[in-house]
Design a protein around this motif. Sequence first.
Motif, PDB file in Angstrom:
ATOM      1  N   ASP A   1       7.850   1.131   1.160  1.00  0.00           N
ATOM      2  CA  ASP A   1       7.915   0.090  -0.086  1.00  0.00           C
ATOM      3  C   ASP A   1       7.429  -1.479   0.673  1.00  0.00           C
ATOM      4  N   GLY A   2       8.228  -1.649   1.737  1.00  0.00           N
ATOM      5  CA  GLY A   2       8.015  -2.424   2.692  1.00  0.00           C
ATOM      6  C   GLY A   2       6.806  -2.857   3.132  1.00  0.00           C
ATOM      7  N   LEU A   3       6.139  -1.756   3.783  1.00  0.00           N
ATOM      8  CA  LEU A   3       4.761  -1.582   4.278  1.00  0.00           C
ATOM      9  C   LEU A   3       3.694  -1.784   3.048  1.00  0.00           C
ATOM     10  N   MET A   4       3.886  -1.316   1.792  1.00  0.00           N
ATOM     11  CA  MET A   4       3.082  -1.707   0.635  1.00  0.00           C
ATOM     12  C   MET A   4       2.962  -3.229   0.325  1.00  0.00           C
ATOM     13  N   ARG A   5       4.154  -3.850   0.471  1.00  0.00           N
ATOM     14  CA  ARG A   5       4.377  -4.990   0.147  1.00  0.00           C
ATOM     15  C   ARG A   5       3.401  -6.090   1.193  1.00  0.00           C
ATOM     16  N   LEU A   6       3.894  -5.467   2.515  1.00  0.00           N
ATOM     17  CA  LEU A   6       3.171  -6.082   3.743  1.00  0.00           C
ATOM     18  C   LEU A   6       1.739  -6.056   3.923  1.00  0.00           C
ATOM     19  N   PHE A   7       1.121  -4.958   3.392  1.00  0.00           N
ATOM     20  CA  PHE A   7      -0.212  -4.855   3.350  1.00  0.00           C
ATOM     21  C   PHE A   7      -0.897  -5.673   2.114  1.00  0.00           C
ATOM     22  N   TRP A   8      -0.253  -5.966   1.106  1.00  0.00           N
ATOM     23  CA  TRP A   8      -0.477  -6.694   0.014  1.00  0.00           C
ATOM     24  C   TRP A   8      -0.418  -8.357   0.599  1.00  0.00           C
ATOM     25  N   GLU A   9       0.585  -8.533   0.966  1.00  0.00           N
ATOM     26  CA  GLU A   9       0.586  -9.853   1.487  1.00  0.00           C
ATOM     27  C   GLU A   9      -0.424 -10.401   2.594  1.00  0.00           C
ATOM     28  N   THR A  10      -0.603  -9.479   3.513  1.00  0.00           N
ATOM     29  CA  THR A  10      -1.663  -9.654   4.454  1.00  0.00           C
ATOM     30  C   THR A  10      -3.000  -9.938   4.051  1.00  0.00           C
ATOM     31  N   ILE A  11      -3.318  -9.063   3.008  1.00  0.00           N
ATOM     32  CA  ILE A  11      -4.780  -9.316   2.254  1.00  0.00           C
ATOM     33  C   ILE A  11      -4.608 -10.780   1.498  1.00  0.00           C
ATOM     34  N   ARG A  12      -3.917 -10.874   0.838  1.00  0.00           N
ATOM     35  CA  ARG A  12      -3.572 -12.180   0.362  1.00  0.00           C
ATOM     36  C   ARG A  12      -3.839 -13.434   1.063  1.00  0.00           C
ATOM     37  N   SER A  13      -2.854 -13.370   2.055  1.00  0.00           N
ATOM     38  CA  SER A  13      -2.878 -14.526   3.217  1.00  0.00           C
ATOM     39  C   SER A  13      -3.864 -14.476   4.201  1.00  0.00           C
ATOM     40  N   ASP A  14      -4.591 -13.506   4.533  1.00  0.00           N
ATOM     41  CA  ASP A  14      -5.529 -13.450   5.607  1.00  0.00           C
ATOM     42  C   ASP A  14      -6.998 -13.463   5.240  1.00  0.00           C
ATOM     43  N   LEU A  15      -7.283 -12.934   3.847  1.00  0.00           N
ATOM     44  CA  LEU A  15      -8.518 -12.564   3.476  1.00  0.00           C
ATOM     45  C   LEU A  15      -9.469 -13.995   3.665  1.00  0.00           C
ATOM     46  N   GLU A  16      -9.190 -15.005   3.426  1.00  0.00           N
ATOM     47  CA  GLU A  16     -10.123 -16.226   3.421  1.00  0.00           C
ATOM     48  C   GLU A  16     -10.557 -16.456   5.021  1.00  0.00           C
ATOM     49  N   LYS A  17      -9.566 -16.243   5.561  1.00  0.00           N
ATOM     50  CA  LYS A  17      -9.737 -16.637   7.040  1.00  0.00           C
ATOM     51  C   LYS A  17     -10.552 -15.828   7.622  1.00  0.00           C
TER      52      LYS A  17
ATOM     53  N   VAL B   1       1.182  -6.916  12.425  1.00  0.00           N
ATOM     54  CA  VAL B   1       0.230  -7.436  11.709  1.00  0.00           C
ATOM     55  C   VAL B   1      -0.197  -8.630  12.609  1.00  0.00           C
ATOM     56  N   SER B   2       0.658  -9.368  13.195  1.00  0.00           N
ATOM     57  CA  SER B   2       0.332 -10.729  14.221  1.00  0.00           C
ATOM     58  C   SER B   2      -0.616  -9.964  15.441  1.00  0.00           C
ATOM     59  N   ALA B   3      -0.235  -9.029  15.880  1.00  0.00           N
ATOM     60  CA  ALA B   3      -0.921  -8.492  17.175  1.00  0.00           C
ATOM     61  C   ALA B   3      -2.346  -8.107  16.692  1.00  0.00           C
ATOM     62  N   LEU B   4      -2.400  -7.531  15.348  1.00  0.00           N
ATOM     63  CA  LEU B   4      -3.775  -7.140  14.892  1.00  0.00           C
ATOM     64  C   LEU B   4      -4.526  -8.362  14.676  1.00  0.00           C
ATOM     65  N   ARG B   5      -4.220  -9.422  14.271  1.00  0.00           N
ATOM     66  CA  ARG B   5      -4.966 -10.555  13.987  1.00  0.00           C
ATOM     67  C   ARG B   5      -5.464 -11.054  15.524  1.00  0.00           C
TER      68      ARG B   5
ATOM     69  N   PRO C   1      -0.995   1.834  -5.140  1.00  0.00           N
ATOM     70  CA  PRO C   1      -1.019   1.160  -6.466  1.00  0.00           C
ATOM     71  C   PRO C   1      -2.015   0.386  -6.902  1.00  0.00           C
ATOM     72  N   PRO C   2      -2.107   0.428  -8.558  1.00  0.00           N
ATOM     73  CA  PRO C   2      -3.498  -0.306  -8.803  1.00  0.00           C
ATOM     74  C   PRO C   2      -3.722  -1.719  -8.312  1.00  0.00           C
ATOM     75  N   ASP C   3      -2.712  -2.583  -8.343  1.00  0.00           N
ATOM     76  CA  ASP C   3      -2.988  -3.895  -7.868  1.00  0.00           C
ATOM     77  C   ASP C   3      -3.341  -3.871  -6.484  1.00  0.00           C
ATOM     78  N   LEU C   4      -2.823  -3.137  -5.711  1.00  0.00           N
ATOM     79  CA  LEU C   4      -3.493  -2.987  -4.295  1.00  0.00           C
ATOM     80  C   LEU C   4      -4.759  -2.383  -4.004  1.00  0.00           C
ATOM     81  N   GLN C   5      -5.004  -1.457  -5.041  1.00  0.00           N
ATOM     82  CA  GLN C   5      -6.468  -0.809  -4.941  1.00  0.00           C
ATOM     83  C   GLN C   5      -7.467  -2.000  -5.255  1.00  0.00           C
ATOM     84  N   LYS C   6      -7.269  -2.885  -6.028  1.00  0.00           N
ATOM     85  CA  LYS C   6      -8.131  -3.979  -6.646  1.00  0.00           C
ATOM     86  C   LYS C   6      -8.136  -4.992  -5.700  1.00  0.00           C
ATOM     87  N   ALA C   7      -6.832  -5.217  -4.828  1.00  0.00           N
ATOM     88  CA  ALA C   7      -7.031  -6.446  -3.799  1.00  0.00           C
ATOM     89  C   ALA C   7      -7.835  -5.695  -2.624  1.00  0.00           C
TER      90      ALA C   7
END
Length: 262
Positions: free
Chosen positions: A98-114, A62-66, A132-138
């Motif tokens: 499960d870890g990748l799903m969490r990481l995807f969610w956390e990355t959206i939440r932490s990086d979206l504004e920037k 994820v850091s490399a992608l940024r 998952p529905p919450d991830l779809q919404k995010a």
Amino acid sequence: MTKMQNLFSLKGKEKDSQTRLEQSVQQQPEQAVRHIAIIMDGNGRWATKRHLPRLAGHKAGVSALRRVVECAADEHIEMLSVYAFSTENWGRPRSEVDGLMRLFWETIRSDLEKLHRDGVRLRHLGRLYDLPPDLQKAVQDSVDLTKDNTRIGLNVCFNYGGRAELVDAVRQIIADGRDPNTITEELISSYLYTRDLPDPDLVIRTAGEMRVSNFLLWQSAYSEYYATSTLWPDFGHEDLLAALESFQQRQRRFGRVSVPTT
């Protein structure tokens, strides 16, 4: 003596030919690279080499992608498409999925504004309804927030598969009652996830593998491919420049023959 003269004459001709080739390459105008697609491979190997859990490699990825998004924007690349999670990745161990799903969610939440401030336009490519529905919404919220940004487009291929994309397109074509006699390549393209996006000019694969892994099968029919042994978490600006330099040495004929210059 005559043989020696002929040998030197041949060598001279070879040298002249090489010089003309080098000059021809130097004189060719740079080919525009609008869209780069990346198979981000090697996160697990990067972690294993450091005796870390595989999820640590995905976090480093994820850091490399940024880093690469910023570098690509600086190089005036219009669009990146990145292979983040394939339809086949569901077959990995449950803890990793499960870890990748969490990481995807956390990355959206932490990086979206920037990303939004930096002018990045986000788009999801893949089967959103399987997430998952919450991830779809995010995901949908991030797409809606950034839809008018113009600095660079970032297409995140998450739960994506090239074959699945074609299946979804065919299903929708049938559901729409299209006459088989009217089906063209252009029509099929209009039903793909990438329906309003340019095809990738360049596909980069990291970590030394030499396969397409079900990624943008239709869209990359005439893309240039570039493989590097660099593991994705280590990929940076110099690696991107090397890929772009390699691209500039290619002749893109799209099934035709090149016309010799005089």
